[in-house]
Design a protein around this motif. Structure first.
Motif, PDB file in Angstrom:
ATOM      1  N   ILE A 272      41.493  86.248  29.578  1.00  0.00           N
ATOM      2  CA  ILE A 272      42.422  86.455  28.459  1.00  0.00           C
ATOM      3  C   ILE A 272      42.069  85.587  27.255  1.00  0.00           C
ATOM      4  N   PRO A 273      41.942  84.251  27.386  1.00  0.00           N
ATOM      5  CA  PRO A 273      41.578  83.475  26.201  1.00  0.00           C
ATOM      6  C   PRO A 273      40.215  83.868  25.638  1.00  0.00           C
ATOM      7  N   HIS A 274      39.287  84.276  26.488  1.00  0.00           N
ATOM      8  CA  HIS A 274      37.970  84.680  25.985  1.00  0.00           C
ATOM      9  C   HIS A 274      38.042  85.991  25.203  1.00  0.00           C
ATOM     10  N   LEU A 275      38.875  86.908  25.647  1.00  0.00           N
ATOM     11  CA  LEU A 275      39.061  88.148  24.882  1.00  0.00           C
ATOM     12  C   LEU A 275      39.694  87.851  23.523  1.00  0.00           C
ATOM     13  N   ILE A 276      40.709  86.987  23.521  1.00  0.00           N
ATOM     14  CA  ILE A 276      41.350  86.628  22.245  1.00  0.00           C
ATOM     15  C   ILE A 276      40.328  85.962  21.318  1.00  0.00           C
ATOM     16  N   GLU A 277      39.520  85.055  21.868  1.00  0.00           N
ATOM     17  CA  GLU A 277      38.451  84.411  21.090  1.00  0.00           C
ATOM     18  C   GLU A 277      37.511  85.455  20.489  1.00  0.00           C
ATOM     19  N   LYS A 278      37.114  86.412  21.308  1.00  0.00           N
ATOM     20  CA  LYS A 278      36.202  87.472  20.860  1.00  0.00           C
ATOM     21  C   LYS A 278      36.779  88.208  19.662  1.00  0.00           C
ATOM     22  N   TYR A 279      38.040  88.621  19.762  1.00  0.00           N
ATOM     23  CA  TYR A 279      38.640  89.407  18.673  1.00  0.00           C
ATOM     24  C   TYR A 279      38.890  88.570  17.425  1.00  0.00           C
ATOM     25  N   MET A 280      39.229  87.292  17.598  1.00  0.00           N
ATOM     26  CA  MET A 280      39.430  86.435  16.425  1.00  0.00           C
ATOM     27  C   MET A 280      38.105  86.190  15.701  1.00  0.00           C
ATOM     28  N   LYS A 281      37.027  86.059  16.458  1.00  0.00           N
ATOM     29  CA  LYS A 281      35.725  85.884  15.817  1.00  0.00           C
ATOM     30  C   LYS A 281      35.262  87.158  15.113  1.00  0.00           C
ATOM     31  N   GLU A 282      35.832  88.290  15.520  1.00  0.00           N
ATOM     32  CA  GLU A 282      35.531  89.550  14.827  1.00  0.00           C
ATOM     33  C   GLU A 282      36.398  89.740  13.588  1.00  0.00           C
ATOM     34  N   GLY A 283      37.292  88.761  13.315  1.00  0.00           N
ATOM     35  CA  GLY A 283      38.073  88.787  12.093  1.00  0.00           C
ATOM     36  C   GLY A 283      39.552  89.082  12.253  1.00  0.00           C
ATOM     37  N   GLN A 284      40.010  89.319  13.503  1.00  0.00           N
ATOM     38  CA  GLN A 284      41.433  89.594  13.703  1.00  0.00           C
ATOM     39  C   GLN A 284      42.228  88.293  13.683  1.00  0.00           C
ATOM     40  N   GLU A 285      43.424  88.352  13.101  1.00  0.00           N
ATOM     41  CA  GLU A 285      44.278  87.162  13.150  1.00  0.00           C
ATOM     42  C   GLU A 285      44.902  87.046  14.533  1.00  0.00           C
ATOM     43  N   PHE A 286      45.483  85.886  14.803  1.00  0.00           N
ATOM     44  CA  PHE A 286      45.932  85.512  16.150  1.00  0.00           C
ATOM     45  C   PHE A 286      46.747  86.612  16.822  1.00  0.00           C
ATOM     46  N   LEU A 287      47.818  87.067  16.175  1.00  0.00           N
ATOM     47  CA  LEU A 287      48.716  88.056  16.787  1.00  0.00           C
ATOM     48  C   LEU A 287      47.983  89.353  17.091  1.00  0.00           C
ATOM     49  N   VAL A 288      47.172  89.833  16.169  1.00  0.00           N
ATOM     50  CA  VAL A 288      46.463  91.103  16.374  1.00  0.00           C
ATOM     51  C   VAL A 288      45.426  90.955  17.486  1.00  0.00           C
ATOM     52  N   ALA A 289      44.801  89.782  17.565  1.00  0.00           N
ATOM     53  CA  ALA A 289      43.833  89.543  18.637  1.00  0.00           C
ATOM     54  C   ALA A 289      44.515  89.567  20.006  1.00  0.00           C
ATOM     55  N   VAL A 290      45.734  88.997  20.086  1.00  0.00           N
ATOM     56  CA  VAL A 290      46.501  89.069  21.332  1.00  0.00           C
ATOM     57  C   VAL A 290      46.843  90.520  21.654  1.00  0.00           C
ATOM     58  N   GLN A 291      47.273  91.261  20.652  1.00  0.00           N
ATOM     59  CA  GLN A 291      47.599  92.680  20.858  1.00  0.00           C
ATOM     60  C   GLN A 291      46.382  93.447  21.390  1.00  0.00           C
ATOM     61  N   SER A 292      45.218  93.236  20.781  1.00  0.00           N
ATOM     62  CA  SER A 292      44.003  93.926  21.219  1.00  0.00           C
ATOM     63  C   SER A 292      43.654  93.562  22.654  1.00  0.00           C
ATOM     64  N   THR A 293      43.853  92.304  22.997  1.00  0.00           N
ATOM     65  CA  THR A 293      43.565  91.835  24.354  1.00  0.00           C
ATOM     66  C   THR A 293      44.490  92.495  25.366  1.00  0.00           C
TER      67      THR A 293
END
Length: 590
Positions: free
Chosen positions: A128-149
């Motif tokens: 889970i934290p690695h997926l959130i990290e992945k999406y944030m590095k792709e430019g998503q903000e925190f909440l959206v990265a959690v949603q994508s995860t």
């Protein structure tokens, strides 16, 4: 089952968080950890009970007004510091605590490893934290990265997540695992259960499945998976702290019976793992179950299932007697050990004997227990901690594992499909609790009870009688219905209560004849049967199943009624069902 807590306060969070997580230690006691946010993620964790870990590393000695904590009941990965929550991403900017099971974690982990992510634990949670990290590095903000995860996760989860980049915020999410919000003047809380926050506030919001929450010190936003905001009711909790720890139930035993629908769901999530184990089996010409007590009764049902579905000769041996059978073992025998704790002394000794000649499989509730380290294959029952001494939800989860094992060995997809409907049926069953309570009032002063069943339901009769003996101190005996005329019928007389298990199926006619023999001798009958059965209308005390449960599945549901019957008789007799005299939860001596 694990416990999580998170809070954003107007003061240092760690002392409050640790006091809160102590109230959830009944949900897990393998390890504990805490993470807070300042200009970085501050993390402390260790294996063992909270008191011991705190004495060693001082969990409250950590700065930050925002934090999360976790007590673990191990599922994926043995109880170690590395497997303890919270878990972080590669850069330690994201930290997560999780209660639940991520069923597709292996697939996600393999993808993340290929992308260069570094994992430090064996848990499903760490993806889970690695997926959130992945999406944030792709430019998503925190909440959206959690949603994508979350949209990529399959399984159950209650999550609390913090980020170094947004130190005054916790993002939470729920699906099939409990998560509540606590509202207070000095901040806001997330928790698995009410006991964690009752000292801080009695204002609670219950989250539903597929909801996301953003928590700050002075605000709470609850959204669906598309981030549309939702309005939620605020409930006022009037429980005492002790009541809250039991979820509002009077006893842990009753709470654990009511957890059985969720336990069925959680244990069914082991289906793919069991299928993987089965795919590696060689051809066995004999199967042997080894167990004690309630687990012995689960094993007896396994014997019926294997011999009817697979035609493999099977026997069940009490663990304490196993050494007398060791010369019969060979490399074409599969020996299955069933134990809640994984520490039962007799079972451990038997396992060491069996490993010398045969392949071994353990069905266990406690990850990291001694038996899980010794057996060739392990299936986990996913029941979570069971506080009441009398086994309830752990027995049912053992049965689910056995049924899954046999269904996969037999490639019986119809049986797998039927198992998938059990959780919903068990929820319906619990709605008739008041009827069972009324029936139990008649039998407070009974001195003897008899339980009868045939085939798959004979072991259920044994287990029903055991539950009665354990927590009511009334003598109870379970019999194969056909054995009545070979002696026990001499004990049947006026006002002796007899519980008859009468599901539809091949054994129905003969069992019904046995019940007629009992009724003609003046016994009081309690019948568990089908709503479509018109022959039992004349019996006053009957618990009828609708939809109809066939004979092979009846053990998975009928036992819930028998657990409740024993529970309510115990209460009427003034006995604490959680702590029956002379008994212990785990027998670690021979």
């Amino acid at each position: 089952m694990c416990g999580i807590v998170g809070c954003v306060l107007d003061k240092k969070a760690a002392p409050t968080i640790i006091e809160s997580i102590k109230k959830l230690e009944y949900r897990g006691y393998d390890s504990v950890g805490i993470a807070t946010v300042t200009d970085k993620i501050n993390l402390k964790k260790g294996s063992g009970k909270i008191k011991d870990v705190n004495n060693e590393i001082h969990l409250t000695d950590i700065d930050g007004n925002t934090g999360i904590a976790h007590v673990r009941w191990a599922t994926h990965g043995i109880p170690t510091k590395e497997n303890a929550h919270p878990h972080c991403d590669c850069d330690e900017k994201i930290s997560v605590v999780h209660n639940g099971i991520i069923e597709n974690y292996q697939e996600l982990k393999e993808q993340l490893l290929e992308e260069g992510h570094i994992f430090k634990s064996d848990t499903d949670t760490e993806v889970i934290p690695h997926l959130i990290e992945k999406y944030m590095k792709e430019g998503q903000e925190f909440l959206v990265a959690v949603q994508s995860t979350i949209k990529r996760l399959k399984g159950s989860y209650a999550l609390a997540i913090i980020s170094k980049d947004e130190p005054g915020k916790i993002i939470g999410a729920r699906n099939e695992s409990p998560l509540i919000v606590g509202l207070a003047d000095h901040g806001n809380f997330l928790a698995s259960d009410v006991p964690a926050i009752l000292k801080e506030t009695n204002k609670v919001i219950y989250l539903d499945n597929e909801e996301i929450i953003v928590l700050t010190q002075d605000n709470v936003d609850i959204m669906d998976l598309e981030l549309n905001k939702k309005e939620k009711n605020i409930d006022i909790i009037t429980w005492s702290p002790e009541m809250a720890e039991k979820g509002g139930y009077d006893h842990f035993m009753l709470k654990e019976i009511h957890e059985e629908p969720q336990v069925i769901k959680d244990t069914l999530s082991e289906s793919n793992k069991i299928n993987e184990i089965v795919s590696n089996f060689k051809n066995f010409n004999r199967i042997c179950f080894v167990a004690c007590g309630t687990s012995y009764h689960a094993s007896l049902i396994g014997e019926y299932l294997i011999e009817t579905e697979l035609a493999i000769p099977t026997e069940v041996i009490l663990a304490s007697e196993f050494e007398f059978f060791k010369k019969t073992l060979d490399d074409h025998t599969l020996v299955i050990f069933i134990t809640q704790s994984g520490e039962t002394a007799d079972t451990l000794k038997a396992l060491k004997i069996a490993k010398e000649k045969s392949e071994t499989l353990a069905i266990v509730n406690v990850v990291g227990s001694s038996i899980t380290r010794e057996a060739d294959h392990v299936i986990f029952t996913r029941a979570g901690p069971e506080i009441g001494v009398a086994a309830t939800k752990t027995y049912l989860s053992q049965l689910i594992c056995i049924y899954l094992l046999v269904a996969h060995m037999a490639e019986n997809n119809e049986l797998l499909e039927k198992l998938g409907k059990l959780s919903e049926l068990s929820e319906e069953l619990l709605t008739r609790e008041e009827q069972i309570k009324e029936i139990s009032k008649k039998y407070k002063y009974a001195r003897d009870f008899f339980y009868i069943g045939r085939g798959f339901n004979y072991p259920t009769a044994l287990e029903g009688a055991l539950k009665l003996k354990e927590i009511t101190y009334i003598h109870g005996e379970g019999y194969a219905a056909g054995e009545l005329k070979h002696g026990p019928l001499a004990l049947i007389e006026d006002n002796i209560p007899v519980v008859g298990l009468l599901p539809p199926g091949p054994s129905y006619a003969k069992t019904f004849s046995n019940l007629q023999e009992i009724i003609s001798r003046g016994a009081d009958m309690i019948i568990l049967g089908s709503k479509d059965d018109k022959q039992i209308d004349m019996i006053e005390d009957k618990l009828l199943f609708n939809p109809v449960i066939d004979e092979i599945l009846a053990p998975l549901l009928y036992i819930i009624d028998l657990q409740l019957l024993a529970y309510y008789i115990s209460i009427l007799k003034g006995i604490d069902p959680d702590k029956p005299k002379n008994l212990a939860k785990s027998v670690t001596v021979q």
